[in-house]
Design a protein around this motif. Structure first.
Motif, PDB file in Angstrom:
ATOM      1  N   LEU B  37       0.830  -1.199   0.000  1.00  0.00           N
ATOM      2  CA  LEU B  37       0.000   0.000   0.000  1.00  0.00           C
ATOM      3  C   LEU B  37       0.868   1.254   0.000  1.00  0.00           C
ATOM      4  O   LEU B  37       0.622   2.206  -0.752  1.00  0.00           O
ATOM      5  CB  LEU B  37      -0.907  -0.018   1.223  1.00  0.00           C
ATOM      6  CG  LEU B  37      -1.990   1.035   1.232  1.00  0.00           C
ATOM      7  CD1 LEU B  37      -2.952   0.782   0.091  1.00  0.00           C
ATOM      8  CD2 LEU B  37      -2.710   1.026   2.558  1.00  0.00           C
ATOM      9  N   ILE B  40       2.315   1.789  -3.394  1.00  0.00           N
ATOM     10  CA  ILE B  40       1.314   2.306  -4.326  1.00  0.00           C
ATOM     11  C   ILE B  40       1.113   3.797  -4.114  1.00  0.00           C
ATOM     12  O   ILE B  40       1.203   4.599  -5.056  1.00  0.00           O
ATOM     13  CB  ILE B  40      -0.019   1.557  -4.150  1.00  0.00           C
ATOM     14  CG1 ILE B  40       0.111   0.144  -4.695  1.00  0.00           C
ATOM     15  CG2 ILE B  40      -1.155   2.285  -4.846  1.00  0.00           C
ATOM     16  CD1 ILE B  40      -1.070  -0.733  -4.417  1.00  0.00           C
ATOM     17  N   ILE B  44       2.300   6.532  -6.979  1.00  0.00           N
ATOM     18  CA  ILE B  44       1.298   7.328  -7.694  1.00  0.00           C
ATOM     19  C   ILE B  44       1.517   8.809  -7.422  1.00  0.00           C
ATOM     20  O   ILE B  44       1.568   9.629  -8.339  1.00  0.00           O
ATOM     21  CB  ILE B  44      -0.114   6.888  -7.283  1.00  0.00           C
ATOM     22  CG1 ILE B  44      -0.376   5.467  -7.744  1.00  0.00           C
ATOM     23  CG2 ILE B  44      -1.151   7.826  -7.874  1.00  0.00           C
ATOM     24  CD1 ILE B  44      -0.439   5.281  -9.222  1.00  0.00           C
ATOM     25  N   GLY B 247     -13.544   2.175 -10.449  1.00  0.00           N
ATOM     26  CA  GLY B 247     -12.229   1.662 -10.809  1.00  0.00           C
ATOM     27  C   GLY B 247     -12.212   0.767 -12.031  1.00  0.00           C
ATOM     28  O   GLY B 247     -11.156   0.324 -12.452  1.00  0.00           O
ATOM     29  N   GLY B 298      -4.290   9.032 -12.168  1.00  0.00           N
ATOM     30  CA  GLY B 298      -4.292   7.845 -11.306  1.00  0.00           C
ATOM     31  C   GLY B 298      -4.452   8.232  -9.844  1.00  0.00           C
ATOM     32  O   GLY B 298      -5.181   7.584  -9.095  1.00  0.00           O
ATOM     33  N   LEU B 301      -8.039   9.105  -9.235  1.00  0.00           N
ATOM     34  CA  LEU B 301      -8.828   7.870  -9.217  1.00  0.00           C
ATOM     35  C   LEU B 301      -8.630   7.112  -7.904  1.00  0.00           C
ATOM     36  O   LEU B 301      -9.598   6.660  -7.276  1.00  0.00           O
ATOM     37  CB  LEU B 301      -8.390   7.002 -10.399  1.00  0.00           C
ATOM     38  CG  LEU B 301      -9.082   5.677 -10.585  1.00  0.00           C
ATOM     39  CD1 LEU B 301     -10.528   5.898 -10.932  1.00  0.00           C
ATOM     40  CD2 LEU B 301      -8.396   4.897 -11.691  1.00  0.00           C
ATOM     41  N   LEU B 302      -7.374   7.026  -7.498  1.00  0.00           N
ATOM     42  CA  LEU B 302      -7.054   6.312  -6.261  1.00  0.00           C
ATOM     43  C   LEU B 302      -7.738   6.976  -5.071  1.00  0.00           C
ATOM     44  O   LEU B 302      -8.322   6.308  -4.214  1.00  0.00           O
ATOM     45  CB  LEU B 302      -5.536   6.307  -6.068  1.00  0.00           C
ATOM     46  CG  LEU B 302      -4.977   5.485  -4.916  1.00  0.00           C
ATOM     47  CD1 LEU B 302      -5.310   4.031  -5.098  1.00  0.00           C
ATOM     48  CD2 LEU B 302      -3.465   5.660  -4.828  1.00  0.00           C
ATOM     49  N   ALA B 305     -11.471   6.194  -5.141  1.00  0.00           N
ATOM     50  CA  ALA B 305     -11.745   4.794  -4.798  1.00  0.00           C
ATOM     51  C   ALA B 305     -11.507   4.534  -3.310  1.00  0.00           C
ATOM     52  O   ALA B 305     -12.295   3.859  -2.658  1.00  0.00           O
ATOM     53  CB  ALA B 305     -10.872   3.876  -5.641  1.00  0.00           C
ATOM     54  N   LEU B 306     -10.422   5.111  -2.772  1.00  0.00           N
ATOM     55  CA  LEU B 306     -10.111   4.844  -1.369  1.00  0.00           C
ATOM     56  C   LEU B 306     -11.125   5.496  -0.443  1.00  0.00           C
ATOM     57  O   LEU B 306     -11.544   4.899   0.551  1.00  0.00           O
ATOM     58  CB  LEU B 306      -8.694   5.322  -1.031  1.00  0.00           C
ATOM     59  CG  LEU B 306      -7.577   4.514  -1.677  1.00  0.00           C
ATOM     60  CD1 LEU B 306      -6.233   4.900  -1.112  1.00  0.00           C
ATOM     61  CD2 LEU B 306      -7.805   3.024  -1.495  1.00  0.00           C
ATOM     62  N   ASN B 309     -14.063   3.318  -0.452  1.00  0.00           N
ATOM     63  CA  ASN B 309     -13.796   2.088   0.271  1.00  0.00           C
ATOM     64  C   ASN B 309     -13.864   2.304   1.782  1.00  0.00           C
ATOM     65  O   ASN B 309     -14.464   1.530   2.511  1.00  0.00           O
ATOM     66  CB  ASN B 309     -12.403   1.595  -0.124  1.00  0.00           C
ATOM     67  CG  ASN B 309     -12.328   0.106  -0.128  1.00  0.00           C
ATOM     68  OD1 ASN B 309     -13.237  -0.549  -0.636  1.00  0.00           O
ATOM     69  ND2 ASN B 309     -11.285  -0.426   0.450  1.00  0.00           N
ATOM     70  N   TRP B 310     -13.249   3.394   2.224  1.00  0.00           N
ATOM     71  CA  TRP B 310     -13.235   3.665   3.660  1.00  0.00           C
ATOM     72  C   TRP B 310     -14.634   3.993   4.163  1.00  0.00           C
ATOM     73  O   TRP B 310     -15.012   3.599   5.260  1.00  0.00           O
ATOM     74  CB  TRP B 310     -12.247   4.785   3.981  1.00  0.00           C
ATOM     75  CG  TRP B 310     -10.832   4.329   3.898  1.00  0.00           C
ATOM     76  CD1 TRP B 310     -10.370   3.072   4.193  1.00  0.00           C
ATOM     77  CD2 TRP B 310      -9.691   5.078   3.482  1.00  0.00           C
ATOM     78  NE1 TRP B 310      -9.017   3.010   3.987  1.00  0.00           N
ATOM     79  CE2 TRP B 310      -8.565   4.219   3.559  1.00  0.00           C
ATOM     80  CE3 TRP B 310      -9.497   6.391   3.065  1.00  0.00           C
ATOM     81  CZ2 TRP B 310      -7.277   4.636   3.236  1.00  0.00           C
ATOM     82  CZ3 TRP B 310      -8.219   6.805   2.748  1.00  0.00           C
ATOM     83  CH2 TRP B 310      -7.121   5.929   2.822  1.00  0.00           C
ATOM     84  N   GLU B 313     -16.467   0.839   4.542  1.00  0.00           N
ATOM     85  CA  GLU B 313     -15.998   0.097   5.706  1.00  0.00           C
ATOM     86  C   GLU B 313     -16.533   0.705   6.993  1.00  0.00           C
ATOM     87  O   GLU B 313     -16.916   0.003   7.929  1.00  0.00           O
ATOM     88  CB  GLU B 313     -14.473   0.086   5.718  1.00  0.00           C
ATOM     89  CG  GLU B 313     -13.935  -0.874   6.718  1.00  0.00           C
ATOM     90  CD  GLU B 313     -12.478  -1.150   6.472  1.00  0.00           C
ATOM     91  OE1 GLU B 313     -11.788  -1.493   7.413  1.00  0.00           O
ATOM     92  OE2 GLU B 313     -12.042  -0.991   5.316  1.00  0.00           O
TER      93      GLU B 313
END
Lengths: 301, 328
Positions: B37, B40, B44, B247, B298, B301-302, B305-306, B309-310, B313
């Protein structure tokens, strides 16, 4: 209360009940139709692939290299390349994934590190696949200087499948009953000896199913390998070295659609490639699912 | 597809105080996901930053001339957020990623408008209404659907959905935002249905029994009791499905049309962030402004997406807390 009033009340209740059951009925029908969509699409996609591509499949298609700018010949090198790249990714990722899973299930201590690693795994699972492609390009292709090669693609795909493999392995390890561990420890085993002789052998089928599912996911991935490993119509399509470009099924399909100048002439080959890709993915998945059910049924605990 | 496992594993419930060498060996291996992680995020952003740092953007006429240099006084992060993307020309280059952000937003929202109702109804029907055997088949089908490679969905979209969209909506080309949204909704459906079903399944049986005992019909139980009780999980499922859709690369690359002009019209050709990266990467020169701009895409986008995701969660953990249920 008069009899009339009572009858009226009774009727009102009945009417209310009828209304409620009508609502329920209508809702369930709607839900049923809605949920049929999933089945419908799967059936339709399968039907479409099979009906369109049956004629494209021949012995030559499965065993020969593409010829004449992919307008003729087969896709055998792509099948081999795809298997190499996903198999390699699995080999690279599995030691780390298994180690992580063992730590998470057997050794982890409550606190900061456990939370950080959980967040790491979960976050990694949410990273878009094209971002893995970018990182693979920056890290493996340029910094490690693997070039655009099979090796770089393997490492990129390994990163991508890491969270899937960790979760599957951890789940398998967690499903080993506590009493097994206690039995081993009571006999005087150390923790590592217990894991090695009792926990791991019991969890192995689950871990293998998980890795087959991970492989099924990785074999269809295109975005992470399109900058790092693969190319369309290589002069030598067969994979020979870790440091050379490799032809893969999904990227071959992409090339036939988007890169090739002969979109209309390669129709049959496009369908054939889709068919082979779907068969490989579905077979891997079904194997894992059936295996999983059988292992669960055989379990005595 | 569980999002978090809070509790320690079964091996931990057995208390062992001493941490031996093997403990630290596995701990080191477990650090790999954090390392990955970190790599990444570092790569990026480190590759995206030179775009801001090294470039000198000089406004001229209708556009701007991009020059290389270390003069940080002329660099503007804001150029990334202009509305024109035209990176290929030598002199007048534009790196505005707004058209792509808009395309990603429009297509994702369109996909969710379809996938969430269908996914949710499938989850409710199979989990609460239909017979038990249906549930087993359904789970298997969802697993198989989720495993179909995105390029196959893209091919399906190109051959079946795009022509259908062109004819039914009478538009110039079937390669547009709507086709991409349709394909993405099919792709996100398994994730949403499966996770929503899990969330409903996690509602304790006492809730159902209490509601039915009060004289509610099955439908009233579902609508007024189960869905509110599972709402966190259901919302989490929706957001996670959305993250998937954001994504997704190959499918949208084949059907979205990929025109980089700013438009909010879903019937026009669009280029989402993922397709923007995939399209241009082969043409960009390593280390050029264009190359770094793609990493900036990127990074964007990251981030999207994150964050999704968080959020998903967070909802999931809240659900577990509220129901007092722990996994594992």
């Amino acid at each position: 209360m008069t009899v009339d009033q009572e009858i009226q009340k009774e009727q009102a209740v009945m009417q209310e009940r009828r209304k409620r059951s009508m609502t329920q009925w209508a809702a369930f029908v709607l839900l049923g139709i809605g949920s049929l969509f999933g089945f419908f699409f799967l059936a339709f996609i399968l039907y479409w692939v099979i009906s369109q591509s049956a004629s494209a499949i021949s012995w030559e298609f499965l065993t020969a290299a593409p010829r004449d700018m992919a307008r003729a010949g087969g896709i055998a090198p792509m099948i081999v390349g795809s298997i190499y790249i996903t198999g390699g990714a699995l080999l690279v990722a599995m030691p780390f994934a298994l180690g992580s899973a063992i730590w998470l299930s057997e050794y982890a201590w409550k606190g900061w590190w456990l939370r950080a690693i959980r967040i790491g795994v979960n976050t990694l699972a949410g990273v878009p696949s094209i971002v893995f492609g970018l990182v693979g390009l920056g890290l493996f292709v340029f910094v490690f200087d693997f070039g655009v090669s099979l090796l770089a693609g393997m490492c990129t795909l390994a990163m991508l499948s890491l969270p899937i493999l960790i979760r599957a392995s951890e789940e398998a390890l967690r499903s080993v009953p506590r009493s097994f561990r206690e039995g081993a420890l009571a006999l005087g085993a150390t923790r590592w000896y217990m894991i090695r002789t009792v926990v791991l052998p019991t969890a192995i089928p689950g871990i293998l199913t998980g890795s087959v599912l991970g492989m099924a996911r990785a074999i269809g991935e295109t975005a992470p390998i399109m900058f790092t490993a693969t190319a369309f119509m290589l002069s030598n399509p067969w994979p020979t070295s870790l440091f050379e470009k490799v032809a893969t099924l999904p990227y071959h399909l992409f090339g036939l659609i988007k890169i090739s100048q002969h979109y209309n002439e390669t129709k049959a080959i496009q369908y054939g490639t889709v068919f082979v890709l779907m068969v490989v993915v579905t077979l891997l998945n079904l194997t894992a699912i059936i295996w999983r059910t059988r292992v669960r049924r055989k379990k005595a605990w | 597809m569980s999002v978090s496992m809070d509790e320690l594993g079964p091996g931990l419930k057995i208390r062992m105080k001493n941490r031996n060498i093997d403990c630290y060996v596995f701990f080191t291996l477990a650090l790999i996901s954090l390392v990955a992680l970190g790599v990444i995020l570092y790569f990026i952003f480190a590759q995206a930053i030179p775009f801001v740092g090294k470039l000198k953007v000089v406004p001229e006429g209708m556009g701007a001339i991009v020059k290389w240099g270390q003069d940080y006084s002329h660099t503007r992060l804001w150029d990334l957020f202009s509305t024109r993307w035209s990176p290929a020309s030598y002199k007048h280059q534009f790196f505005g990623m707004v058209p792509m952000i808009v395309a990603t937003t429009v297509i994702t929202l369109g996909a969710m408008a379809l996938a969430i109702p269908f996914g949710l109804s499938a989850a409710v029907f199979v989990g609460e209404v239909g017979p038990r055997w249906l549930k087993d088949i359904f789970k298997t089908v969802l697993e198989l659907l989720a495993a179909v490679p995105s390029i196959v969905y893209g091919f399906f979209g190109l051959i079946i959905i795009a022509p259908w969209v062109r004819e039914s909506f009478d538009v110039v080309s079937g390669s547009n935002g709507l086709s991409a949204a349709l394909i993405l909704s099919i792709m996100a459906l398994p994730t949403i249905a499966s996770l929503a079903e899990d969330a409903l399944h996690a509602v304790p049986n006492t809730y159902r029994e209490a509601s039915l005992a009060l004289g509610a019909t099955k439908w009233q139980t579902i609508w007024r009791t189960l869905i509110p009780a599972a709402s966190s999980g259901v919302i989490g499922a929706g957001i996670l499905g959305m993250g998937r859709a954001v994504g997704e690369t190959m499918a949208v690359l084949l059907v979205a049309g990929n025109s980089a002009f700013l438009t909010w019209n879903i019937f026009r050709s669009m280029r989402p962030l993922t397709a923007g990266i995939a399209l241009d990467m082969a043409e960009s020169v390593h280390g050029s402004a264009h190359y770094h701009a793609l990493f900036a895409l990127g990074a964007m986008l990251l981030l999207i997406a994150l964050v999704m995701n968080w959020t998903a969660e967070w909802f999931h953990v809240r659900l577990l807390r509220r129901q007092g249920i722990r996994e594992g």
